[in-house]
Design a protein around this motif. Structure first.
Motif, PDB file in Angstrom:
ATOM      1  N   ARG A 192       4.975  17.341  11.687  1.00  0.00           N
ATOM      2  CA  ARG A 192       4.127  16.215  12.124  1.00  0.00           C
ATOM      3  C   ARG A 192       3.062  15.900  11.091  1.00  0.00           C
ATOM      4  O   ARG A 192       2.787  14.737  10.787  1.00  0.00           O
ATOM      5  N   SER A 193       2.428  16.951  10.553  1.00  0.00           N
ATOM      6  CA  SER A 193       1.399  16.747   9.534  1.00  0.00           C
ATOM      7  C   SER A 193       1.976  16.042   8.312  1.00  0.00           C
ATOM      8  O   SER A 193       1.367  15.123   7.757  1.00  0.00           O
ATOM      9  N   PHE A 194       3.159  16.469   7.891  1.00  0.00           N
ATOM     10  CA  PHE A 194       3.788  15.860   6.719  1.00  0.00           C
ATOM     11  C   PHE A 194       4.127  14.394   6.975  1.00  0.00           C
ATOM     12  O   PHE A 194       3.875  13.525   6.136  1.00  0.00           O
ATOM     13  N   LEU A 195       4.706  14.106   8.134  1.00  0.00           N
ATOM     14  CA  LEU A 195       5.121  12.730   8.419  1.00  0.00           C
ATOM     15  C   LEU A 195       3.924  11.815   8.641  1.00  0.00           C
ATOM     16  O   LEU A 195       3.981  10.618   8.341  1.00  0.00           O
ATOM     17  N   ARG A 196       2.817  12.370   9.161  1.00  0.00           N
ATOM     18  CA  ARG A 196       1.596  11.552   9.258  1.00  0.00           C
ATOM     19  C   ARG A 196       1.108  11.203   7.859  1.00  0.00           C
ATOM     20  O   ARG A 196       0.659  10.081   7.619  1.00  0.00           O
ATOM     21  N   PHE A 197       1.163  12.182   6.953  1.00  0.00           N
ATOM     22  CA  PHE A 197       0.768  11.922   5.573  1.00  0.00           C
ATOM     23  C   PHE A 197       1.646  10.839   4.951  1.00  0.00           C
ATOM     24  O   PHE A 197       1.163   9.966   4.233  1.00  0.00           O
ATOM     25  N   ALA A 198       2.947  10.910   5.250  1.00  0.00           N
ATOM     26  CA  ALA A 198       3.890   9.921   4.724  1.00  0.00           C
ATOM     27  C   ALA A 198       3.858   8.615   5.511  1.00  0.00           C
ATOM     28  O   ALA A 198       4.581   7.684   5.175  1.00  0.00           O
ATOM     29  N   GLU A 199       3.022   8.585   6.567  1.00  0.00           N
ATOM     30  CA  GLU A 199       2.853   7.396   7.415  1.00  0.00           C
ATOM     31  C   GLU A 199       4.176   6.953   8.020  1.00  0.00           C
ATOM     32  O   GLU A 199       4.567   5.784   7.929  1.00  0.00           O
ATOM     33  N   ASP A 200       4.869   7.898   8.638  1.00  0.00           N
ATOM     34  CA  ASP A 200       6.141   7.600   9.291  1.00  0.00           C
ATOM     35  C   ASP A 200       6.065   8.018  10.757  1.00  0.00           C
ATOM     36  O   ASP A 200       6.558   9.078  11.145  1.00  0.00           O
ATOM     37  N   THR A 211       4.668  16.951  -3.629  1.00  0.00           N
ATOM     38  CA  THR A 211       3.528  17.400  -4.435  1.00  0.00           C
ATOM     39  C   THR A 211       2.232  16.784  -3.932  1.00  0.00           C
ATOM     40  O   THR A 211       1.197  17.468  -3.822  1.00  0.00           O
ATOM     41  N   CYS A 212       2.272  15.491  -3.624  1.00  0.00           N
ATOM     42  CA  CYS A 212       1.081  14.806  -3.109  1.00  0.00           C
ATOM     43  C   CYS A 212       0.640  15.403  -1.777  1.00  0.00           C
ATOM     44  O   CYS A 212      -0.561  15.524  -1.503  1.00  0.00           O
ATOM     45  N   PHE A 213       1.607  15.774  -0.937  1.00  0.00           N
ATOM     46  CA  PHE A 213       1.292  16.355   0.367  1.00  0.00           C
ATOM     47  C   PHE A 213       0.573  17.686   0.209  1.00  0.00           C
ATOM     48  O   PHE A 213      -0.431  17.946   0.888  1.00  0.00           O
ATOM     49  N   ILE A 214       1.045  18.538  -0.708  1.00  0.00           N
ATOM     50  CA  ILE A 214       0.402  19.829  -0.949  1.00  0.00           C
ATOM     51  C   ILE A 214      -1.021  19.630  -1.469  1.00  0.00           C
ATOM     52  O   ILE A 214      -1.960  20.317  -1.042  1.00  0.00           O
ATOM     53  N   GLU A 215      -1.194  18.680  -2.382  1.00  0.00           N
ATOM     54  CA  GLU A 215      -2.523  18.389  -2.909  1.00  0.00           C
ATOM     55  C   GLU A 215      -3.446  17.884  -1.805  1.00  0.00           C
ATOM     56  O   GLU A 215      -4.633  18.209  -1.765  1.00  0.00           O
ATOM     57  N   PHE A 216      -2.899  17.095  -0.893  1.00  0.00           N
ATOM     58  CA  PHE A 216      -3.676  16.584   0.233  1.00  0.00           C
ATOM     59  C   PHE A 216      -4.156  17.723   1.129  1.00  0.00           C
ATOM     60  O   PHE A 216      -5.318  17.755   1.552  1.00  0.00           O
ATOM     61  N   SER A 270       8.116  21.174   5.340  1.00  0.00           N
ATOM     62  CA  SER A 270       8.310  19.814   4.816  1.00  0.00           C
ATOM     63  C   SER A 270       9.377  19.808   3.727  1.00  0.00           C
ATOM     64  O   SER A 270      10.177  18.869   3.630  1.00  0.00           O
ATOM     65  N   CYS A 271       9.393  20.873   2.907  1.00  0.00           N
ATOM     66  CA  CYS A 271      10.416  20.975   1.858  1.00  0.00           C
ATOM     67  C   CYS A 271      11.806  21.117   2.478  1.00  0.00           C
ATOM     68  O   CYS A 271      12.757  20.468   2.049  1.00  0.00           O
ATOM     69  N   LYS A 272      11.926  21.953   3.495  1.00  0.00           N
ATOM     70  CA  LYS A 272      13.210  22.133   4.168  1.00  0.00           C
ATOM     71  C   LYS A 272      13.703  20.823   4.763  1.00  0.00           C
ATOM     72  O   LYS A 272      14.900  20.501   4.708  1.00  0.00           O
ATOM     73  N   PHE A 273      12.771  20.057   5.346  1.00  0.00           N
ATOM     74  CA  PHE A 273      13.157  18.793   5.964  1.00  0.00           C
ATOM     75  C   PHE A 273      13.665  17.800   4.915  1.00  0.00           C
ATOM     76  O   PHE A 273      14.694  17.143   5.109  1.00  0.00           O
ATOM     77  N   LEU A 274      12.940  17.687   3.790  1.00  0.00           N
ATOM     78  CA  LEU A 274      13.357  16.762   2.745  1.00  0.00           C
ATOM     79  C   LEU A 274      14.715  17.150   2.163  1.00  0.00           C
ATOM     80  O   LEU A 274      15.568  16.289   1.902  1.00  0.00           O
ATOM     81  N   MET A 275      14.930  18.436   1.980  1.00  0.00           N
ATOM     82  CA  MET A 275      16.217  18.886   1.449  1.00  0.00           C
ATOM     83  C   MET A 275      17.330  18.655   2.462  1.00  0.00           C
ATOM     84  O   MET A 275      18.458  18.320   2.090  1.00  0.00           O
ATOM     85  N   PHE A 276      17.007  18.794   3.743  1.00  0.00           N
ATOM     86  CA  PHE A 276      18.005  18.577   4.797  1.00  0.00           C
ATOM     87  C   PHE A 276      18.470  17.129   4.819  1.00  0.00           C
ATOM     88  O   PHE A 276      19.673  16.851   4.887  1.00  0.00           O
ATOM     89  N   ILE A 277      17.526  16.190   4.768  1.00  0.00           N
ATOM     90  CA  ILE A 277      17.929  14.780   4.835  1.00  0.00           C
ATOM     91  C   ILE A 277      18.577  14.329   3.524  1.00  0.00           C
ATOM     92  O   ILE A 277      19.408  13.411   3.526  1.00  0.00           O
ATOM     93  N   TYR A 337       0.837  -1.201   0.000  1.00  0.00           N
ATOM     94  CA  TYR A 337       0.000   0.000   0.000  1.00  0.00           C
ATOM     95  C   TYR A 337       0.869   1.247   0.000  1.00  0.00           C
ATOM     96  O   TYR A 337       1.823   1.367   0.779  1.00  0.00           O
ATOM     97  N   CYS A 338       0.548   2.198  -0.894  1.00  0.00           N
ATOM     98  CA  CYS A 338       1.304   3.450  -1.013  1.00  0.00           C
ATOM     99  C   CYS A 338       0.346   4.618  -0.768  1.00  0.00           C
ATOM    100  O   CYS A 338      -0.528   4.894  -1.593  1.00  0.00           O
ATOM    101  N   HIS A 339       0.510   5.289   0.372  1.00  0.00           N
ATOM    102  CA  HIS A 339      -0.399   6.361   0.758  1.00  0.00           C
ATOM    103  C   HIS A 339      -0.321   7.539  -0.209  1.00  0.00           C
ATOM    104  O   HIS A 339      -1.340   8.115  -0.594  1.00  0.00           O
ATOM    105  N   SER A 340       0.886   7.900  -0.626  1.00  0.00           N
ATOM    106  CA  SER A 340       1.032   9.042  -1.530  1.00  0.00           C
ATOM    107  C   SER A 340       0.390   8.750  -2.891  1.00  0.00           C
ATOM    108  O   SER A 340      -0.169   9.648  -3.523  1.00  0.00           O
ATOM    109  N   ARG A 341       0.433   7.494  -3.330  1.00  0.00           N
ATOM    110  CA  ARG A 341      -0.202   7.119  -4.597  1.00  0.00           C
ATOM    111  C   ARG A 341      -1.718   7.304  -4.501  1.00  0.00           C
ATOM    112  O   ARG A 341      -2.355   7.830  -5.415  1.00  0.00           O
ATOM    113  N   LYS A 342      -2.293   6.896  -3.385  1.00  0.00           N
ATOM    114  CA  LYS A 342      -3.739   7.043  -3.194  1.00  0.00           C
ATOM    115  C   LYS A 342      -4.131   8.515  -3.201  1.00  0.00           C
ATOM    116  O   LYS A 342      -5.125   8.906  -3.832  1.00  0.00           O
TER     117      LYS A 342
END
Length: 309
Positions: free
Chosen positions: A187-195, A117-122, A140-147, A70-75
């Protein structure tokens, strides 16, 4: 020449309008790939319109193309594409625009770009306010770029200490109180990503941006009411203060209060709160109604504006 189906024509128009609306090429390409999956499903099911059966199948097509899990972002992305095509077919126009972030740095990996992109649409689907969407998009963008800079391109392998290091980095330039907003957005972003694993590493003891103003004492409140009974302040200020004292309504919602929001027959005030985008029904108490009537009928300037104040 092969005649296009109704669904194919709609998809073609949507992709064209995405570009015209200012969506970046990578985002348009992402939606194109998703709509190609939709058209493939339509061909297999032998339908040429957006039928209920096709929508149900497509939205529930949530298996990751490599892992089969199951892929949450795909849904969420499939749901967003259906929402866009329905709006176009039902209303004949587009009521959505891209976030104004075309010049903002973005994650470099395609996987993170698609997830973001999926997160923004959500967030848009959840009808979050523009300020909330922009705030959550930014953090969320800053976090992704950081990691990414730390060498990670998959959230599942990011160590917990990276989240703590991320907030340590923010502390170098962010005010202490602003970190609370950053934590909420992440937190909102990571819940969306189910992490949930990374959520547990977000600091929970962060300073408030400002201290909460203490409530008025009985003596102070009575002093305010005593002034409101005099002629030393205008009817406009009396109406505003009465609303504040008796309803607790936010200042921004008083600023946006419209004449149509006041239901004189039903004795209520109906508003959509600016901060939460949630509806709120307030009782139109006699003292509030009288204050509003005095201002509207005697002192409100003659204007075509729909705003009360």
């Amino acid at each position: 020449m092969v005649r296009k189906t109704t669904l194919e024509s709609s998809v073609e128009k949507i992709l064209e309008e995405l570009g015209n609306a200012g969506y970046c090429p990578s985002t348009v390409q992402l939606f194109k790939k998703v709509y190609e999956r939709l058209l493939k499903s339509a061909a297999i099911m032998r339908v040429d319109t957006l039928s209920d059966e096709l929508v149900e199948h497509f939205v529930n097509d949530t298996a990751h193309r490599r892992t089969g899990q199951y892929c949450h972002s795909r849904k969420k992305l499939h749901t967003s594409c259906i929402r866009k095509i329905r709006e176009y077919e039902e209303k004949g126009y587009f009521g959505w625009q891209p976030s104004k972030d075309s010049k903002v740095d973005k994650p470099s990996s395609v996987k993170f770009q698609e997830l973001h992109t999926c997160f923004i649409e959500f967030l848009k689907t959840e009808k979050k306010s523009k300020n909330t969407i922009e705030s959550y998009r930014n953090i969320s963008c800053k976090f992704l770029m950081f990691i990414e800079k730390s060498g990670y391109t998959d959230l599942k392998i990011v160590p917990l200490e990276s989240t703590l290091k991320f907030f340590d980095k923010l502390r170098e330039t962010w005010e202490a109180g602003s970190l609370r907003t950053a934590a909420s957005g992440l937190r909102s972003f990571l819940r969306f990503a189910e992490d949930e694993r990374l959520i547990s590493a977000i600091p929970d003891k962060l300073l408030r941006k400002r201290t909460i103003i203490p409530v008025l004492t009985e003596e102070e409140e009575q002093a305010v009411w005593d002034v409101l009974q005099t002629e030393t302040i205008s009817s406009r200020d009396k109406a505003i203060m009465t609303l504040l004292l008796l309803t607790g309504i936010r200042a921004v919602d008083i600023l946006n209060l419209r004449l149509k929001d006041i239901d004189w027959q039903g004795d209520v005030i109906n508003i959509i709160q600016k901060k939460t985008n949630e509806p709120l029904v307030l009782p139109l108490l006699p003292i509030i109604g009288n204050a509003l009537v005095r201002y509207i009928t005697h002192d409100r300037p003659r204007t075509n504006s729909s705003f009360v104040f």
